[in-house]
Design a protein around this motif. Structure first.
Motif, PDB file in Angstrom:
ATOM      1  N   SER A  17      -2.797  -2.827   9.972  1.00 58.99           N
ATOM      2  CA  SER A  17      -3.256  -3.123   8.618  1.00 58.99           C
ATOM      3  C   SER A  17      -3.577  -4.594   8.429  1.00 58.99           C
ATOM      4  O   SER A  17      -4.325  -4.970   7.521  1.00 58.99           O
ATOM      5  CB  SER A  17      -2.176  -2.718   7.607  1.00 58.99           C
ATOM      6  OG  SER A  17      -1.044  -3.574   7.715  1.00 58.99           O
ATOM      7  N   GLY A  18      -2.972  -5.446   9.257  1.00 59.36           N
ATOM      8  CA  GLY A  18      -3.114  -6.884   9.082  1.00 59.36           C
ATOM      9  C   GLY A  18      -2.186  -7.444   8.022  1.00 59.36           C
ATOM     10  O   GLY A  18      -2.264  -8.626   7.696  1.00 59.36           O
ATOM     11  N   GLU A  19      -1.285  -6.611   7.485  1.00 57.86           N
ATOM     12  CA  GLU A  19      -0.372  -7.046   6.427  1.00 57.86           C
ATOM     13  C   GLU A  19       1.065  -7.103   6.956  1.00 57.86           C
ATOM     14  O   GLU A  19       1.544  -6.147   7.563  1.00 57.86           O
ATOM     15  CB  GLU A  19      -0.425  -6.084   5.242  1.00 57.86           C
ATOM     16  CG  GLU A  19      -1.792  -6.021   4.570  1.00 57.86           C
ATOM     17  CD  GLU A  19      -1.807  -5.061   3.401  1.00 57.86           C
ATOM     18  OE1 GLU A  19      -0.739  -4.494   3.088  1.00 57.86           O
ATOM     19  OE2 GLU A  19      -2.886  -4.874   2.820  1.00 57.86           O
ATOM     20  N   ALA A  20       1.729  -8.218   6.697  1.00 63.75           N
ATOM     21  CA  ALA A  20       3.121  -8.392   7.122  1.00 63.75           C
ATOM     22  C   ALA A  20       4.067  -7.841   6.060  1.00 63.75           C
ATOM     23  O   ALA A  20       3.922  -8.150   4.883  1.00 63.75           O
ATOM     24  CB  ALA A  20       3.413  -9.867   7.363  1.00 63.75           C
ATOM     25  N   VAL A  21       5.033  -7.028   6.497  1.00 69.09           N
ATOM     26  CA  VAL A  21       6.025  -6.460   5.584  1.00 69.09           C
ATOM     27  C   VAL A  21       7.415  -6.680   6.176  1.00 69.09           C
ATOM     28  O   VAL A  21       7.665  -6.298   7.324  1.00 69.09           O
ATOM     29  CB  VAL A  21       5.790  -4.950   5.366  1.00 69.09           C
ATOM     30  CG1 VAL A  21       6.831  -4.379   4.410  1.00 69.09           C
ATOM     31  CG2 VAL A  21       4.389  -4.690   4.858  1.00 69.09           C
TER      32      VAL A  21
END
Length: 316
Positions: A232-236
């Motif tokens: 996703s390219g999103e850090a969680v």
């Protein structure tokens, strides 16, 4: 690349393989799935099954000779929960994968995509990037996948095959295999159980499984070659993810953060840049993390409800 012809899909009964079969069939491919089972389950999109032990190089070559596929998506691998990271059969799957790509090229195949993993990378603070991030796997699983990318590239070059490598980050969703974080935590919370987790400061990149499948199908047809991060390219942060799950499943007071030690070689951060996937393949996820988590929890609730006895269903 036009979505026509016969496509050999290994791992078609797997977590990503099932939605991938449907995504490929929707693009017009005649999908031939492989299975080691004599009674393969129904998988939408699979037109025919081939019963084969893919760790047998001779059997893999015979499979390609029988099916004469135009395209190949190789996703089959050892996935035994709790074992696959260090399973010695990773080496057998490496050898088998090389034989499969070589046989595919020798038989005149045109386009192949292999499914890799973010575990091939050295973790780091920055977003991981295909061109600049070192390949430094910390597990036999990651090392074998990285070696298959290199050997598969060599086999593809030898036969003039267009070859891409989809490095999957963290696919999740309904039907997630046992031992995976999201499914395990959600299932325990829905069941009213306590959940022990690590401190949850690690950062990960989660991609809904249907999106992961669509990304691989888009990569196949894009003609893009070499490694492509599929995330996703999103850090969680994991502790934030668990809090979101608890809000959906109930039981935030039953989550014991820090009660479990972190596994060996567990990096602080594994997050894709996803720039190549977006820019060159032209793919963007359709399902947000919140929507994907809600779908996952709803599917688990439905699964548990259907598993109850009629008497339990009747209780208020």
């Amino acid at each position: 690349m036009s979505g026509r012809g016969t496509l050999l899909l290994t791992g078609a009964t797997g977590f990503v393989g099932r939605p991938l079969a449907a995504a490929l069939a929707a693009r017009g491919w005649n999908v031939v799935g492989t299975t080691s089972r004599t009674d393969p389950p129904a998988v939408a999109g699979v037109a025919a099954w081939e019963h084969v032990d893919l760790t047998d190089a001779a059997a893999s070559r015979a499979l390609v000779a029988r099916t004469r596929p135009d395209a190949l998506v190789h996703g089959a691998w050892t996935t035994t929960p709790g074992r696959f990271w260090s399973d010695p059969t990773n080496l057998a799957w490496l050898e088998a994968g090389v034989a499969l790509v070589d046989a595919f090229g020798a038989a005149g195949g045109r386009r192949a995509v292999g499914l890799g993993t973010c575990a091939e990378y050295a973790g780091g603070d920055a977003r991981l990037d295909e061109a600049t991030t070192p390949i430094r796997p910390a597990t036999p699983y990651g090392a074998a996948k990285a070696a298959l990318f290199q050997a598969g590239t060599a086999a593809a070059l030898a036969h003039g095959v267009s070859f891409a490598w989809a490095r999957l980050f963290t696919p999740y969703g309904p039907g997630e295999p046992p031992g995976k974080l999201i499914g395990s935590v959600a299932r325990a919370l829905v069941a009213g159980e306590r959940v022990a987790t690590t401190e949850g400061t690690q950062e990960r990149d989660f991609l809904y499984v249907d999106d992961a499948a669509e990304a691989v199908a888009a990569l196949l047809e894009s003609g893009v070659e070499g490694p492509v991060d599929v995330g996703s390219g999103e850090a969680v942060r994991l502790r934030d993810l668990i809090a979101r799950l608890a809000a959906l499943a109930g039981g935030a007071d039953r989550v014991d953060l820090g009660a479990r030690p972190r596994p060996p070689h567990d990096p602080d951060r594994l997050v894709a840049s996803a720039a190549r996937l977006t820019r060159e393949v032209g793919f963007r996820p359709a399902v947000s993390l919140d929507e994907g988590l809600a779908r996952t929890v709803a599917a688990i609730r439905d699964e548990m409800r259907r598993a109850r006895t009629p008497n339990e269903e009747a209780r208020p």
